[in-house]
Design an enzyme around this catalytic site. Structure first.
Site, PDB file in Angstrom:
ATOM      1  N   TYR A 168       1.516   1.966   5.553  1.00  0.00           N
ATOM      2  CA  TYR A 168       2.675   2.858   5.554  1.00  0.00           C
ATOM      3  C   TYR A 168       2.491   4.090   4.665  1.00  0.00           C
ATOM      4  O   TYR A 168       3.412   4.879   4.527  1.00  0.00           O
ATOM      5  CB  TYR A 168       3.942   2.090   5.146  1.00  0.00           C
ATOM      6  CG  TYR A 168       4.427   1.122   6.209  1.00  0.00           C
ATOM      7  CD1 TYR A 168       3.637   0.775   7.295  1.00  0.00           C
ATOM      8  CD2 TYR A 168       5.687   0.549   6.116  1.00  0.00           C
ATOM      9  CE1 TYR A 168       4.087  -0.121   8.251  1.00  0.00           C
ATOM     10  CE2 TYR A 168       6.148  -0.352   7.068  1.00  0.00           C
ATOM     11  CZ  TYR A 168       5.348  -0.689   8.133  1.00  0.00           C
ATOM     12  OH  TYR A 168       5.799  -1.575   9.081  1.00  0.00           O
ATOM     13  N   LYS A 181      -4.285 -11.145   5.409  1.00  0.00           N
ATOM     14  CA  LYS A 181      -5.211 -11.245   6.550  1.00  0.00           C
ATOM     15  C   LYS A 181      -6.624 -10.946   6.066  1.00  0.00           C
ATOM     16  O   LYS A 181      -7.354 -10.129   6.652  1.00  0.00           O
ATOM     17  CB  LYS A 181      -4.763 -10.254   7.642  1.00  0.00           C
ATOM     18  CG  LYS A 181      -5.407 -10.467   8.992  1.00  0.00           C
ATOM     19  CD  LYS A 181      -4.888 -11.678   9.735  1.00  0.00           C
ATOM     20  CE  LYS A 181      -5.690 -11.897  11.004  1.00  0.00           C
ATOM     21  NZ  LYS A 181      -5.289 -13.124  11.729  1.00  0.00           N
ATOM     22  N   ASP A 217      -0.566 -14.727  10.013  1.00  0.00           N
ATOM     23  CA  ASP A 217      -0.077 -15.199  11.316  1.00  0.00           C
ATOM     24  C   ASP A 217       0.354 -16.663  11.227  1.00  0.00           C
ATOM     25  O   ASP A 217       1.391 -17.063  11.774  1.00  0.00           O
ATOM     26  CB  ASP A 217      -1.080 -14.944  12.443  1.00  0.00           C
ATOM     27  CG  ASP A 217      -2.527 -15.047  12.011  1.00  0.00           C
ATOM     28  OD1 ASP A 217      -2.772 -15.227  10.803  1.00  0.00           O
ATOM     29  OD2 ASP A 217      -3.412 -14.954  12.870  1.00  0.00           O
ATOM     30  N   ASP A 219       7.351  -5.974   6.064  1.00  0.00           N
ATOM     31  CA  ASP A 219       8.342  -5.393   6.964  1.00  0.00           C
ATOM     32  C   ASP A 219       8.589  -6.349   8.130  1.00  0.00           C
ATOM     33  O   ASP A 219       9.725  -6.683   8.478  1.00  0.00           O
ATOM     34  CB  ASP A 219       7.822  -4.036   7.465  1.00  0.00           C
ATOM     35  CG  ASP A 219       8.864  -3.258   8.246  1.00  0.00           C
ATOM     36  OD1 ASP A 219      10.041  -3.671   8.253  1.00  0.00           O
ATOM     37  OD2 ASP A 219       8.497  -2.234   8.860  1.00  0.00           O
TER      38      ASP A 219
END
Ligand code: NAI
Ligand code: MG
Length: 337
Positions: free
Chosen positions: A123, A175, A208, A232
């Site tokens: 972002y 991740k 995930d 987010d």
């Protein structure tokens, strides 16, 4: 002495939920004065600038803002004003508590807190097109920035938050299996910070798998910390565990300023209809009162909201009811008296 805060009604349903929240605050015994300012589409219309200097000056002076949602055009147009305010005041910790307040949902007794890094990651908005063979948009590229400084201060914030609030466990979601450098650095720093908090259980999990586990076994979690975009996405997922976006408050915290807002957006699909659920912004105002060390009015508001939701007589359409924002607000005001 009353504390002056910056109040930004915002776009879409913003003015509706802000009006409701302010009425509730006024009746709660909170000691507040308001410096009302504009931002977003409303500011573009009235001042030809989505983030006027007066608004920034006001936040600078008060150190605390309560903000309705701001519309951000997708794909084109001005960049997110929410992101700009977070960056301007270095509001690096986005604290999103998710608690069961609406009875009869999929789960009971959910009590989770997501701590989202608010200034880095994808972002930062470093992106561009790459032209090839006459196609100016043959490819597009975004840069994910993770710094040791940024990762360290958000992980430390999460552990300090856990310690201060008597929470038992911190989960760092990432991740790093795929993004070995950026996400790898985030996890590496998290491991180091965790060593300073031997009394708090901690774990790291792949993002995930975390998303799936949150849906299957939300009670396995307590405090979660992650980089900007993951935070987010998962904060909307977690709002879904307790009845939806209408129930999810957020605090954006920096060293010198703080901004409180709903997790949801300006909801253009229902704007102007008088049916928006103001609970999320009202709960954000409670976080603000706690930040301002006015915990009593915050507790009164939470309890009034809880009893109206428990009674289930006055509900807005997102809760399956057919009452409007005003009816709901009146019910909360009655519960406050
Ligand atoms: P949204 O959160 O505005 O709406 C998603 C869905 O939830 C819609 O069906 C909406 O009607 C419903 N909803 C949201 N809040 C509600 C409430 N309080 N009561 C009842 N129903 C509610 O997300 P969307 O549509 O993706 O975004 C709309 C605009 O808001 C966009 O311009 C987006 O950039 C902006 N946005 C601003 C945020 C902020 O100011 N912090 C955060 C998220 C989005
Ligand atoms: Mg969001």
């Amino acid at each position: 002495m009353a504390k002056t805060i910056t109040l930004i009604p915002g776009d879409g349903i913003g003015p509706e939920v802000t009006r409701a929240t302010r009425t509730i605050l006024d009746r709660s015994g909170a000691e507040l004065e308001y410096d009302e300012q504009v931002a977003g589409v409303a500011a573009l219309k009235s001042k030809n600038n989505p983030l006027p200097q007066e608004t920034l000056d006001s936040i600078e002076a008060t150190g605390v803002a309560l903000k309705g949602p701001l519309t951000t055009p997708s794909g084109t147009g001005f960049r997110s004003i929410n992101v700009a305010i977070r960056k301007e005041f270095d509001l690096y910790a986005n604290v999103r508590p998710v608690e069961t307040i609406l009875p009869g949902g999929r789960y009971q007794d959910i009590d989770l807190v997501l701590i989202r890094e608010n200034t880095e990651g994808l972002y930062v908005g470093v992106e561009h097109y790459i032209g090839m063979e006459g196609d100016p948009k043959a490819a597009a590229e975004s840069v994910m920035i993770i710094t040791r400084f940024g990762a360290e201060r958000i992980c430390r914030y999460a552990f300090e938050y856990a310690k201060r609030n008597g929470r038992k466990k911190v989960t760092l979601a990432h991740k790093a299996n795929i993004l070995k450098y950026t996400q790898g650095l985030f996890v590496e720093v998290g491991h180091k910070v965790a060593q300073d908090y031997p009394d708090i259980v901690w774990e790291d999990r792949i993002i995930d798998a975390t998303a799936m586990q949150l849906v299957l076994n939300p009670h396995d979690f307590d405090v979660l910390v992650m980089e900007n975009m993951f935070g987010d996405i998962l904060s909307d997922l977690m709002a879904g565990l307790v009845g939806g976006l209408g129930f999810a408050p957020a605090a954006n915290i920096g060293d010198d300023a703080a901004m409180f807002e709903a997790v949801h957006g300006s909801a253009p699909d229902i704007a102007g209809q008088g049916v928006a659920n103001p609970t999320s912004l009202t709960l954000s105002a409670c976080l603000m009162l706690e930040h301002l060390e006015q915990p009593e009015p915050a507790a009164r508001i939470r309890s009034a909201l809880g009893s109206v939701l428990q009674a289930a007589e006055v509900r807005t359409p997102d809760m399956g009811g057919n009452h409007g924002t005003e009816d709901f607000t009146d019910a909360v005001l009655q519960a406050l008296d």
